[in-house]
Design a protein around this motif. Structure first.
Motif, PDB file in Angstrom:
ATOM      1  N   UNK A  75       0.826  -1.204   0.000  1.00 56.48           N
ATOM      2  CA  UNK A  75       0.000   0.000   0.000  1.00 56.48           C
ATOM      3  C   UNK A  75       0.865   1.260   0.000  1.00 56.48           C
ATOM      4  N   UNK A  76       2.018   1.202   0.676  1.00 59.22           N
ATOM      5  CA  UNK A  76       2.929   2.335   0.673  1.00 59.22           C
ATOM      6  C   UNK A  76       3.590   2.515  -0.675  1.00 59.22           C
ATOM      7  N   UNK A  77       4.025   1.404  -1.301  1.00 62.26           N
ATOM      8  CA  UNK A  77       4.618   1.487  -2.632  1.00 62.26           C
ATOM      9  C   UNK A  77       3.610   2.033  -3.634  1.00 62.26           C
ATOM     10  N   UNK A  78       2.340   1.654  -3.456  1.00 56.72           N
ATOM     11  CA  UNK A  78       1.291   2.132  -4.363  1.00 56.72           C
ATOM     12  C   UNK A  78       1.133   3.648  -4.269  1.00 56.72           C
ATOM     13  N   UNK A  79       1.300   4.189  -3.064  1.00 57.96           N
ATOM     14  CA  UNK A  79       1.226   5.648  -2.927  1.00 57.96           C
ATOM     15  C   UNK A  79       2.302   6.325  -3.772  1.00 57.96           C
ATOM     16  N   UNK A  98      17.734  -3.197  -5.377  1.00 52.51           N
ATOM     17  CA  UNK A  98      17.003  -3.263  -4.117  1.00 52.51           C
ATOM     18  C   UNK A  98      15.577  -2.760  -4.174  1.00 52.51           C
ATOM     19  N   UNK A  99      15.258  -1.900  -5.149  1.00 47.61           N
ATOM     20  CA  UNK A  99      13.908  -1.339  -5.224  1.00 47.61           C
ATOM     21  C   UNK A  99      12.992  -2.111  -6.164  1.00 47.61           C
ATOM     22  N   UNK A 100      13.524  -3.104  -6.879  1.00 45.11           N
ATOM     23  CA  UNK A 100      12.714  -3.836  -7.852  1.00 45.11           C
ATOM     24  C   UNK A 100      11.549  -4.564  -7.183  1.00 45.11           C
ATOM     25  N   UNK A 101      11.775  -5.091  -5.994  1.00 44.30           N
ATOM     26  CA  UNK A 101      10.705  -5.866  -5.332  1.00 44.30           C
ATOM     27  C   UNK A 101       9.549  -4.999  -4.875  1.00 44.30           C
ATOM     28  N   UNK A 102       9.752  -3.682  -4.870  1.00 36.76           N
ATOM     29  CA  UNK A 102       8.675  -2.762  -4.505  1.00 36.76           C
ATOM     30  C   UNK A 102       8.065  -2.083  -5.735  1.00 36.76           C
TER      31      UNK A 102
END
Length: 397
Positions: A75-79, A98-102
């Motif tokens: 939900x935070x990544x979606x923001x 490191x950011x690919x999973x989000x």
């Protein structure tokens, strides 16, 4: 600009751009924030007698909004993915991949916003055998050659490799990142096409070896430590005086003659061993042995009066309190104070860029943690009070 970076290299870049007018939205972890908020002492005074943020945090985070979002949760990544289409620049300094999973890696972000300039800052870059290694300034100063040419020479007291007193690999990388972002923005404005900027501390450290690297590449000779001496110029180092120390920076043969005349060292001016800079470097030991006793005959201020009158570059070694009391530093307004919204006064080092029409401006002090979260989410995404309250209750913000 969406700033996902923390500590120093990334925040230094985004602060510089913020000083120049960019709107910086700094994303921080709820309740914790940027690591440097805790890197003290010293600390700012907090509310109700509590400990505030570390002074370290304030050096790289003015002119930013602080928004707390836990993007490790979907939900935070979606923001953030909802904010990205309205951004011109994203800066991050997570480990490679490191950011690919989000869903916050360049490839995914570029699909959301093809014109975005996405700047990644890592220790060793996104390619090569060391790409996966974590990178810290100290390690990069060591591995990148800087410590091998910093410190007292072998065989002298205190001889060992030394790091520089501030995190210069981080700072140079932040400045190179700023340059790259500005160039990529010009390209995006002209073409509508963004791009990925891959900045590495190791690359930048190698680049700023400058003349030391050039010396090696041309000669094949590996430079060593020379203490406060210069590898290519002499005399260009620290000398003890009757009451302290003096930096003497003789940059050419004319200044050498002027120095000898001002110091009453005519015999050295006529010595063929010291006639040119190349000869002075070749005969460095004899030169310094001749100069040391002579410079002990007057005080630092006495030498400065004599040498400045002769237009010989020289200067004192000032402590940091003396720097900010220096009339020149005061005249150039290199210290400024800015208060947070809660009234906390924060002393800052001003941006050194001087521009006649569009100078850097400190619009706001380094923010307290999350102080802009609700305002930015309302403005950027149109969230209601009830939606914001729900996000907070679920630990997303």
């Amino acid at each position: 600009m969406l700033d996902l970076s923390r500590v120093l290299a990334g925040p230094w870049a985004t602060q510089t751009l913020g000083d120049l007018g960019a709107e910086i939205i700094k994303i921080e972890r709820p309740e914790v924030g940027d690591d440097t908020r805790g890197w003290g002492p010293p600390f700012l005074p907090g509310q109700d007698g509590e400990r505030g943020d570390a002074a370290y945090y304030t050096c790289a985070n003015r002119n930013k909004s602080s928004v707390t979002v836990d993007f490790t949760k979907p939900e935070g990544a979606a923001l953030l993915t909802q904010i990205i289409p309205s951004c011109d620049v994203l800066v991050e300094n997570f480990k490679t991949g490191g950011l690919a999973k989000y869903g916050l890696d360049y490839e995914t972000v570029a699909r959301l916003n093809p014109r975005i300039v996405y700047c990644s800052i890592t220790g060793f870059g996104h390619t090569g055998p060391s790409a996966a290694k974590p990178g810290y300034d100290y390690l990069v100063q060591a591995a990148g050659g800087l410590m091998s040419v910093t410190g007292q020479a072998d065989g002298t007291p205190g001889a060992e490799p030394l790091k520089v007193g501030v995190a210069v690999a981080d700072l140079f990388t932040g400045l190179y990142a700023t340059i790259a972002i500005l160039a990529a923005l010009r390209h995006a404005e002209a073409t509508g096409q963004g791009q990925h900027i891959d900045m590495a501390l190791m690359d930048c450290q190698a680049a700023v070896l400058a003349n030391q690297a050039a010396n090696f590449l041309v000669s094949g000779t590996v430079p060593g430590r020379l203490g406060n001496a210069h590898p290519n110029i002499a005399p260009y180092q620290v000398f003890p005086t009757a009451d302290g120390h003096l930096v003497l920076a003789v940059g050419n043969d004319g200044q050498w003659q002027q120095f000898c005349a001002a110091a009453g060292l005519d015999v050295l001016a006529q010595d063929p061993r010291f006639a040119s800079n190349a000869q002075r470097v070749a005969n460095r030991d004899a030169l310094i042995a001749s100069l040391r006793p002579a410079l002990l005959q007057d005080t630092t201020s006495g030498w400065m009066r004599r040498l400045e009158a002769a237009q010989v570059p020289c200067g004192p070694i000032q402590t940091i309190d003396q720097v900010f009391a220096d009339p020149q530093v005061i005249a150039r307004r290199m210290r400024e104070d800015k208060a947070r919204r809660d009234g906390t006064a924060i002393p800052l080092v001003a941006n050194p860029i001087k521009m006649s029409l569009t100078p850097p401006v400190t619009r706001r002090a380094p923010p307290s943690l999350g102080e802009d979260t609700e305002t930015e989410l309302r403005q950027l995404l149109g969230l209601s009070d009830a939606q914001i309250s729900g996000l907070r209750n679920r630990g997303i913000i």
